[in-house]
Design an enzyme around this catalytic site. Sequence first.
Site, PDB file in Angstrom:
ATOM      1  N   GLU A  58       0.938  -1.170   0.031  1.00 58.36           N
ATOM      2  CA  GLU A  58      -0.114  -0.097   0.113  1.00 58.36           C
ATOM      3  C   GLU A  58       0.847   1.342   0.138  1.00 58.36           C
ATOM      4  O   GLU A  58       1.996   1.319   0.662  1.00 58.36           O
ATOM      5  CB  GLU A  58      -0.844  -0.119   1.227  1.00 58.36           C
ATOM      6  CG  GLU A  58      -2.074  -0.902   1.350  1.00 58.36           C
ATOM      7  CD  GLU A  58      -2.751  -0.727   2.760  1.00 58.36           C
ATOM      8  OE1 GLU A  58      -2.573  -0.147   3.515  1.00 58.36           O
ATOM      9  OE2 GLU A  58      -3.786  -1.704   2.836  1.00 58.36           O
TER      10      GLU A  58
HETATM   11  C1  BGC Z   1      -5.554   0.202   5.018  1.00 58.01           C
HETATM   12  C2  BGC Z   1      -6.283   0.653   3.809  1.00 58.01           C
HETATM   13  C3  BGC Z   1      -6.847   2.296   3.865  1.00 58.01           C
HETATM   14  C4  BGC Z   1      -5.638   2.859   4.010  1.00 58.01           C
HETATM   15  C5  BGC Z   1      -5.897   4.609   4.042  1.00 58.01           C
HETATM   16  C6  BGC Z   1      -4.287   1.216   5.160  1.00 58.01           C
HETATM   17  O1  BGC Z   1      -3.692   1.120   6.313  1.00 58.01           O
HETATM   18  O2  BGC Z   1      -4.919  -0.872   5.076  1.00 58.01           O
HETATM   19  O3  BGC Z   1      -7.408  -0.037   3.806  1.00 58.01           O
HETATM   20  O4  BGC Z   1      -7.518   2.391   2.715  1.00 58.01           O
HETATM   21  O5  BGC Z   1      -4.713   2.513   5.076  1.00 58.01           O
HETATM   22  O6  BGC Z   1      -6.588   5.009   5.128  1.00 58.01           O
END
Ligand code: BGC
Length: 559
Positions: free
Chosen positions: A388
Amino acid sequence: MLPRCAISVCHVFVLVLCLSSAEDFDWTKNDHGSFYYGTFPAGFSWGAGSSAYQTEGAWDKDGKGLSIWDVFSHKKGKIQQNDTGDSSCEGYHKIKDDVGLMKELKLNHYRFSISWPRLIPTGIKSDHINEKGIQYYNELIDHLLENKITPIVTLYHWDLPQFLQERYGGWQNISMVNHFNEFANLCFERFGNRIKYWMTFNNPWSVAVEGYETGEHAPGLRLRGTGAYKAAHHLIKAHAKVWHTYDTQWRAKQKGLVGISLSGHWGEPVDISNQKDIEAAERYVQFYLGWFATPIFHGDYPQEKSYIKGTCDFLGVGHFTTRYITQKNHPSARSSSSYFTDRDLAELVDPRWPDPGSEWLYSVPWGFRRLLNFVKSQYGNPMIYVTENGVSEKILCTELCDDWRIQYFKDYTNEMLKAIKDGVNVKGYTAWSLLDKFEWDEGYSERFGLYYVDFRNKNKPRYPKASVQFYKRIISSNGFPNQREVENWRRKAVETCSTSNQLLAAEEQRSTAANILRLIHDPLTSHMEMVTEIVVPTVCTLSILLSAVFLMFLLRRRN
Ligand code: BGC
């Protein structure tokens, strides 16, 4: 993410900070401003991500059971605007459309999560398996593979079956370890012939701290001082158990990898010559990543050392932002002790850092390189997939021309490239996220997507933001060829988005007019509701509003 109270503490402290110290900090040989032109290693995997509850919708369709997020979001006052993920992006019904978007981006992989209660409605495997849920993920996986997109699957992105919460207290209870293992085993059995990358948990920090300590997330419990630690203990055990299950029962046949996705901000000492600040910054990162990574990589965990040690074939890293950290003693009154007081530190931000979207998310690209180097040196240079990384927006009118997101992706991926040159073993990168989606307690008020989703329209149409064009170029060049070309990409991306913006504006006007007509014919709908639906604080929306009022006036006169 970060509790609001903590953020305001940051803001108070920020004014008194001496920020020049970071400039001298040279362990990464990193001068902040420089951009590195070059390419990523051959075979580097580019992707985008999502999670089940945030995008699927279909919360009660085809035999799915309730998750803690279904229940939590239906309680008034828990989520911004009382939004829910009931329909969200309707991803459950849009496999083909969304894989089409991924193709447009030329993605190598797509990261998604499996909803446990969609497969096992109560969470207990012996109760019932929902074949329709299995079918949905089969279709998604097959469609991805047909389009040469590698699926990377997270088993748990926060949507625990509600039944397990009610009956056992969820992650407060050790029995989750076995139930989760059975669910994971079912996934290996049904999907493992096609999935080669598994992640047990997404951001277990958030599950533990926000779910059981601050209560900002489902299940919303505030078990100060114990809740987060107990949950984390069970999460770590569950992770290890699932890894062993895969290792002993499936690995030889399926030849996949099992990892975990850990999230963490980078923490930079405020004063690098102050030992207390250096230690506080270290604690900050350890209380995020180290909490989970140390037992998993080093087995430094009482009783279960050898069972937990080494249970990670690759490490998923989720990262968004950075903080300056200084030592701060919290009063040690026993009754008020919590995860936060245990860290004994204060978080600060530099007011010059761009913060285009979420309150907690400042763009600090160099922190990413440092975090990646930290992982390399602390955990024996593991194979890393960035799971992410991305930024949201708060501007509501010009969403599609997301120049600041282009800047964020450009700078963060460049710092990742520098980290790879430093020797960090990063194999792939997942932009967060493919679509705008339900952002947990923030509802739909924060948009992380490369694609804009019009949530007011029942069909949830998707529109490419400018960053789609830019990210696509990074992918097809596998990096940054030279300054002229990269600037060209950016210029073109911003040019094309204005056309999409016009399309979106036209569509918004159409649906606003339709809403108004509906409201006029519905005497029970209050004026307030109508205003919430159509007012956004930007010039373009004001003009839509004015035309709407004029239309109402004309219609009323005709009646
Ligand atoms: C989460 C996501 C979320 C992102 C932004 C991350 O830690 O895993 O699901 O969209 O944070 O808030």
